[in-house]
Design a protein around this motif. Structure first.
Motif, PDB file in Angstrom:
ATOM      1  N   ILE A   8       0.855  -1.187   0.000  1.00  9.52           N
ATOM      2  CA  ILE A   8       0.000   0.000   0.000  1.00  9.52           C
ATOM      3  C   ILE A   8       0.890   1.236   0.000  1.00  9.52           C
ATOM      4  CG2 ILE A   8      -1.982  -1.079   1.156  1.00  9.52           C
ATOM      5  CD1 ILE A   8      -0.973   0.251   3.771  1.00  9.52           C
ATOM      6  N   PRO A   9       0.374   2.372  -0.488  1.00 12.39           N
ATOM      7  CA  PRO A   9       1.180   3.597  -0.461  1.00 12.39           C
ATOM      8  C   PRO A   9       1.487   4.028   0.972  1.00 12.39           C
ATOM      9  CG  PRO A   9      -0.686   3.833  -1.945  1.00 12.39           C
ATOM     10  CD  PRO A   9      -0.911   2.568  -1.170  1.00 12.39           C
ATOM     11  N   PHE A  10       2.679   4.565   1.162  1.00 10.36           N
ATOM     12  CA  PHE A  10       3.072   5.175   2.429  1.00 10.36           C
ATOM     13  C   PHE A  10       3.896   6.409   2.086  1.00 10.36           C
ATOM     14  CE2 PHE A  10       5.698   5.750   6.265  1.00 10.36           C
ATOM     15  CZ  PHE A  10       4.691   5.786   7.224  1.00 10.36           C
ATOM     16  N   GLY A  11       3.224   7.548   1.956  1.00  4.98           N
ATOM     17  CA  GLY A  11       3.905   8.751   1.503  1.00  4.98           C
ATOM     18  C   GLY A  11       4.422   8.559   0.088  1.00  4.98           C
ATOM     19  N   ILE A  70     -10.452  29.392  -4.513  1.00  2.00           N
ATOM     20  CA  ILE A  70      -9.698  28.177  -4.850  1.00  2.00           C
ATOM     21  C   ILE A  70      -9.407  27.377  -3.584  1.00  2.00           C
ATOM     22  CG2 ILE A  70      -8.647  29.278  -6.861  1.00  2.00           C
ATOM     23  CD1 ILE A  70      -6.015  29.452  -5.182  1.00  2.00           C
ATOM     24  N   ASP A  71      -9.321  26.065  -3.722  1.00  4.08           N
ATOM     25  CA  ASP A  71      -8.992  25.235  -2.561  1.00  4.08           C
ATOM     26  C   ASP A  71      -7.486  25.245  -2.319  1.00  4.08           C
ATOM     27  OD1 ASP A  71      -8.243  23.606  -4.673  1.00  4.08           O
ATOM     28  OD2 ASP A  71      -9.874  22.175  -4.393  1.00  4.08           O
ATOM     29  N   ASP A  72      -7.050  24.581  -1.235  1.00  2.00           N
ATOM     30  CA  ASP A  72      -5.646  24.671  -0.818  1.00  2.00           C
ATOM     31  C   ASP A  72      -4.842  23.452  -1.232  1.00  2.00           C
ATOM     32  OD1 ASP A  72      -6.334  22.688   0.996  1.00  2.00           O
ATOM     33  OD2 ASP A  72      -6.167  23.949   2.770  1.00  2.00           O
ATOM     34  N   ASN A  73      -3.648  23.325  -0.662  1.00  2.00           N
ATOM     35  CA  ASN A  73      -2.725  22.261  -1.062  1.00  2.00           C
ATOM     36  C   ASN A  73      -3.084  20.896  -0.487  1.00  2.00           C
ATOM     37  OD1 ASN A  73      -1.998  23.335   1.498  1.00  2.00           O
ATOM     38  ND2 ASN A  73       0.003  22.360   1.357  1.00  2.00           N
ATOM     39  N   THR A  74      -4.178  20.790   0.271  1.00  2.00           N
ATOM     40  CA  THR A  74      -4.650  19.471   0.700  1.00  2.00           C
ATOM     41  C   THR A  74      -5.579  18.858  -0.341  1.00  2.00           C
ATOM     42  OG1 THR A  74      -6.606  20.301   1.892  1.00  2.00           O
ATOM     43  CG2 THR A  74      -4.518  20.201   3.119  1.00  2.00           C
ATOM     44  N   ARG A  75      -5.837  19.575  -1.426  1.00  2.00           N
ATOM     45  CA  ARG A  75      -6.747  19.120  -2.474  1.00  2.00           C
ATOM     46  C   ARG A  75      -6.017  19.070  -3.810  1.00  2.00           C
ATOM     47  NH1 ARG A  75      -8.840  18.620   1.902  1.00  2.00           N
ATOM     48  NH2 ARG A  75     -10.969  19.192   2.485  1.00  2.00           N
ATOM     49  N   PRO A  76      -6.343  18.098  -4.679  1.00  2.00           N
ATOM     50  CA  PRO A  76      -5.607  17.941  -5.944  1.00  2.00           C
ATOM     51  C   PRO A  76      -6.205  18.703  -7.123  1.00  2.00           C
ATOM     52  CG  PRO A  76      -7.068  16.079  -5.649  1.00  2.00           C
ATOM     53  CD  PRO A  76      -7.266  16.966  -4.436  1.00  2.00           C
ATOM     54  N   THR A  77      -7.166  19.575  -6.877  1.00  2.00           N
ATOM     55  CA  THR A  77      -7.792  20.323  -7.970  1.00  2.00           C
ATOM     56  C   THR A  77      -6.717  20.992  -8.836  1.00  2.00           C
ATOM     57  OG1 THR A  77      -9.601  20.803  -6.441  1.00  2.00           O
ATOM     58  CG2 THR A  77      -9.555  22.043  -8.509  1.00  2.00           C
ATOM     59  N   PRO A  78      -6.761  20.809 -10.162  1.00  2.00           N
ATOM     60  CA  PRO A  78      -5.738  21.414 -11.032  1.00  2.00           C
ATOM     61  C   PRO A  78      -6.005  22.911 -11.252  1.00  2.00           C
ATOM     62  CG  PRO A  78      -7.304  20.191 -12.360  1.00  2.00           C
ATOM     63  CD  PRO A  78      -7.687  19.945 -10.917  1.00  2.00           C
ATOM     64  N   VAL A  79      -5.915  23.658 -10.170  1.00  2.00           N
ATOM     65  CA  VAL A  79      -6.206  25.088 -10.208  1.00  2.00           C
ATOM     66  C   VAL A  79      -5.298  25.807 -11.203  1.00  2.00           C
ATOM     67  CG1 VAL A  79      -6.124  27.214  -8.817  1.00  2.00           C
ATOM     68  CG2 VAL A  79      -7.157  25.147  -7.870  1.00  2.00           C
ATOM     69  N   PRO A 290      -4.598   9.815  -0.514  1.00  2.00           N
ATOM     70  CA  PRO A 290      -3.584  10.857  -0.712  1.00  2.00           C
ATOM     71  C   PRO A 290      -3.548  11.897   0.418  1.00  2.00           C
ATOM     72  CG  PRO A 290      -5.540  11.441  -1.907  1.00  2.00           C
ATOM     73  CD  PRO A 290      -5.842  10.119  -1.238  1.00  2.00           C
ATOM     74  N   GLY A 291      -4.206  11.625   1.545  1.00  2.00           N
ATOM     75  CA  GLY A 291      -4.273  12.594   2.643  1.00  2.00           C
ATOM     76  C   GLY A 291      -3.191  12.391   3.673  1.00  2.00           C
ATOM     77  N   ASP A 292      -1.926  12.485   3.237  1.00  2.00           N
ATOM     78  CA  ASP A 292      -0.797  12.133   4.101  1.00  2.00           C
ATOM     79  C   ASP A 292      -0.255  13.291   4.933  1.00  2.00           C
ATOM     80  OD1 ASP A 292      -0.826   9.533   3.042  1.00  2.00           O
ATOM     81  OD2 ASP A 292       0.546  10.072   1.426  1.00  2.00           O
ATOM     82  N   ILE A 293      -0.724  14.518   4.675  1.00  2.00           N
ATOM     83  CA  ILE A 293      -0.043  15.691   5.216  1.00  2.00           C
ATOM     84  C   ILE A 293      -0.040  15.728   6.741  1.00  2.00           C
ATOM     85  CG2 ILE A 293      -2.088  17.171   5.007  1.00  2.00           C
ATOM     86  CD1 ILE A 293      -0.145  19.466   4.246  1.00  2.00           C
ATOM     87  N   GLY A 421      -7.183   5.032   0.946  1.00  2.00           N
ATOM     88  CA  GLY A 421      -8.235   5.258   1.937  1.00  2.00           C
ATOM     89  C   GLY A 421      -8.674   6.695   2.065  1.00  2.00           C
ATOM     90  N   GLY A 422      -7.792   7.641   1.676  1.00  2.00           N
ATOM     91  CA  GLY A 422      -8.079   9.049   1.911  1.00  2.00           C
ATOM     92  C   GLY A 422      -9.230   9.608   1.121  1.00  2.00           C
ATOM     93  N   ASP A 423      -9.616   8.955   0.019  1.00  2.00           N
ATOM     94  CA  ASP A 423     -10.750   9.465  -0.741  1.00  2.00           C
ATOM     95  C   ASP A 423     -11.628   8.370  -1.344  1.00  2.00           C
ATOM     96  OD1 ASP A 423      -9.091   8.597  -2.794  1.00  2.00           O
ATOM     97  OD2 ASP A 423      -8.598  10.609  -3.514  1.00  2.00           O
ATOM     98  N   CYS A 424     -11.512   7.142  -0.869  1.00  2.00           N
ATOM     99  CA  CYS A 424     -12.352   6.076  -1.415  1.00  2.00           C
ATOM    100  C   CYS A 424     -13.714   6.031  -0.721  1.00  2.00           C
ATOM    101  CB  CYS A 424     -11.654   4.723  -1.326  1.00  2.00           C
ATOM    102  SG  CYS A 424     -11.588   4.003   0.329  1.00  2.00           S
ATOM    103  N   PHE A 425     -14.650   5.348  -1.367  1.00  2.00           N
ATOM    104  CA  PHE A 425     -16.008   5.220  -0.846  1.00  2.00           C
ATOM    105  C   PHE A 425     -16.387   3.737  -0.809  1.00  2.00           C
ATOM    106  CE2 PHE A 425     -20.717   5.513  -2.008  1.00  2.00           C
ATOM    107  CZ  PHE A 425     -21.116   5.586  -0.685  1.00  2.00           C
TER     108      PHE A 425
END
Length: 433
Positions: A8-11, A70-79, A290-293, A421-425
Motif C-alpha cells: 500500500i502507499p506510504f507517503g 480556490i482550494d488549498d494544497n490538501t486538495r488535488p484540484t488542477p487550479v 492521498p491525505g498524508d499531510i 483510503g483518503g478518498d475512497c467510498f
C-alpha cells in the motif's frame, strides 16, 4: 497457506507485507478511468454550456468585481490549469484584469506558504493578479451576516469580507467522498472554505451527530444542507468542479449552478471512488493516501476503514502524517481522548462561541467511532509516541509487524485492503450489508 506480497502507499514510498492469499476478501482497487485528453478545451466547452444556468459570459458584466475561490494544497484540484482558461474567458467577456481577485478557501486549515501558493495557481497568475489567503483566525477579516435555524441548531453565517465586496463569485474545487458533507466540492468552497470557525462548527457537527457517518450521502444530510444555505446566502454564483482520476488528471468537469452541477458531479465521483466489497473484513489494511499531510487529513482513511471492518476487528492504519497531528486545532488533543458518546454529549452542550474547538470535536467523533469498532494498529513517521498514546492506538514499526500482531489477535482473520483510503467510498454489496 499460499502467501503473496501486498503493498500500500506510504507517503512517497510503499509498505509491504506477506499474507495468505485466501484470506484476502477485497483489494480496494478502484476502476480505471481515463482522464480527459484536452482538459483546457473541455473546460471552455463547459463554461459555454454550464449546468443549471446561462453561459458564464452571459452572467458576468464588464463592470463586475469577480472573486475566484480556490482550494488549498490538501486538495488535488488542477487550479493552475483552470485559472488561465477561466481568466482568459472572463477577459474575453469584457472584464478588466483589475476586477478579478483570487482568494484561497482553506477552511480552518493552515494558510499556504508562498511556494505552495505559486504551485497552486501557477507563476503567471500569481504575479499578474491579486491573490489573497483566507485565515479563519483573522476576526477583522470577517463579517457576520446573522444566522439561520437548521434542525434546531442556530447556524451563524460568518464569512470573509472579500466575498461581500464581490459582484460575482466563482468557486473551484474537486469532488470526492467526504465524511461530513457526503462529497467535497460545490458549496464547500464557501463553507467551510472562507467562513469563520463558528459557522464550520455548526454545519459539520450536524453531520457528526447523525446516527451514522454520512460518507457519500448528500440527501437528508444536514451538514450538506447547511453548507448549501450558507453558500447561497454568501452569493456563490458559479462553480467549476473536477472529478479527478485517482492516478491523476481530470476525468470530467462540472460547471454551473453550485447545487445542480455539483449533484451531477457527485454521480461520477461515486462511480470513480466507489469500492464495492462483498463482506467486511476482520482486518482492514488502509493507507491515508492521498491525505498524508497530517492526522487531520489522514483521519478520512480511518473513516473508510470504519465502513469496511467487522466489529471487534483490527484496522492497520498506515499514515505518514508529515506535519504531525494538527496545525490550527490544538483542541483536537482534548476531544480524541473521549468516547464517542462523551464527545457527542459535550459537543451538544458547548456553545458555538466557546473557546472549545468544536470543529476538532467533529473530526474527533469520526476517530472515536472507528476506535470503538476496531483496534487500531498504526504505522507512521510523523506522529510522536505521545500522539499515538493520546489517540489510543498501538504503534508498529512496519506493515508486516502490524499484521503479525493482528493475526495473533484474530487467527485466520480475513483481510481487506484500502490502498487509497483518503478518498475512497467503500460500500458493502453482499449479505454483510
Amino acid at each position: 497457506m499460499d502467501k503473496i506480497t501486498i503493498s500500500i502507499p506510504f507517503g512517497d514510498s510503499r509498505a509491504y507485507a506477506r499474507v495468505p492469499r485466501e484470506l484476502i476478501v477485497f483489494d480496494g482497487e478502484m476502476k480505471p478511468h481515463k482522464p480527459a485528453e484536452e482538459f483546457e478545451k473541455l473546460l471552455t466547452v463547459k463554461l459555454e454550456n454550464p449546468i443549471g444556468c446561462p453561459p458564464l459570459k452571459k452572467q458576468v458584466k464588464p463592470g463586475d468585481r469577480v472573486l475566484i475561490l480556490i482550494d488549498d494544497n490538501t486538495r488535488p484540484t488542477p487550479v493552475d490549469k483552470i485559472l488561465p482558461v477561466l481568466i482568459n474567458h472572463l477577459l474575453d467577456s469584457g472584464l478588466k484584469g483589475e476586477r478579478i481577485k483570487i482568494l484561497t478557501a482553506p477552511g480552518t486549515h493552515r494558510i499556504m506558504t508562498e511556494q505552495e501558493l505559486i504551485a497552486k495557481v501557477g507563476r503567471s497568475v500569481y504575479f499578474s493578479f491579486a491573490v489573497h489567503q483566507h485565515d479563519f483566525r483573522d476576526k477583522a477579516a470577517m463579517e457576520n451576516l446573522g444566522s439561520f435555524d437548521l434542525y434546531g441548531v442556530e447556524v451563524p453565517v460568518i464569512v470573509n469580507k472579500k466575498a461581500l465586496e464581490a459582484d460575482f463569485i466563482i468557486g473551484l474545487g474537486n469532488i470526492v467522498p467526504h465524511c461530513d458533507a457526503g462529497f467535497s466540492g460545490g458549496g464547500k468552497i464557501v463553507q467551510p472554505g472562507i467562513c469563520g470557525v463558528e459557522t464550520t462548527a455548526a454545519t459539520h457537527l450536524l453531520g457528526a451527530l447523525l446516527p451514522e457517518i454520512p460518507l457519500g450521502v448528500t440527501d437528508g444530510n444536514p451538514c450538506s444542507e447547511g453548507i448549501n444555505i450558507v453558500a447561497r446566502k454568501v452569493g456563490l454564483s458559479f462553480i467549476i468542479n473536477v472529478v479527478m482520476a485517482p492516478d491523476g488528471g481530470g476525468i470530467d468537469i462540472f460547471a454551473g449552478d453550485f447545487i445542480q452541477a455539483h449533484r451531477e458531479g457527485c454521480k461520477l465521483s461515486r462511480e470513480v471512488y466507489g469500492v464495492p466489497i462483498t463482506e467486511r473484513a476482520d482486518i482492514v489494511v488502509v493507507s491515508s493516501s492521498p491525505g498524508d499531510i497530517d492526522y487531520w487529513q489522514a483521519e478520512k482513511a480511518l473513516v473508510a476503514a470504519y465502513f469496511s471492518v467487522k466489529q471487534g476487528g483490527v484496522i492497520v492504519f498506515a499514515a505518514p502524517c508529515h506535519e504531525g497531528l494538527e496545525h490550527n486545532h490544538p483542541g483536537l488533543r482534548e476531544w480524541v481522548k473521549m468516547s464517542y458518546s462523551e464527545a457527542r454529549q459535550q459537543a451538544m452542550c458547548t456553545p458555538l462561541h466557546s473557546d472549545r474547538d468544536l470543529v476538532a470535536a467533529d473530526i474527533a467523533m469520526g476517530h472515536c467511532r472507528a476506535r470503538e469498532r476496531a483496534d487500531i494498529y498504526m504505522i507512521t513517521s510523523g506522529l510522536s509516541e505521545e500522539d499515538i498514546a493520546l489517540l489510543g492506538y498501538s504503534r508498529f514499526e512496519n506493515l508486516q509487524k502490524a499484521l503479525d500482531a493482528a493475526f495473533r489477535k484474530i487467527p485466520g482473520g480475513t483481510i481487506g485492503l484500502l490502498p487509497r483510503g483518503g478518498d475512497c467510498f467503500p460500500f458493502v454489496t453482499g449479505a454483510d450489508r
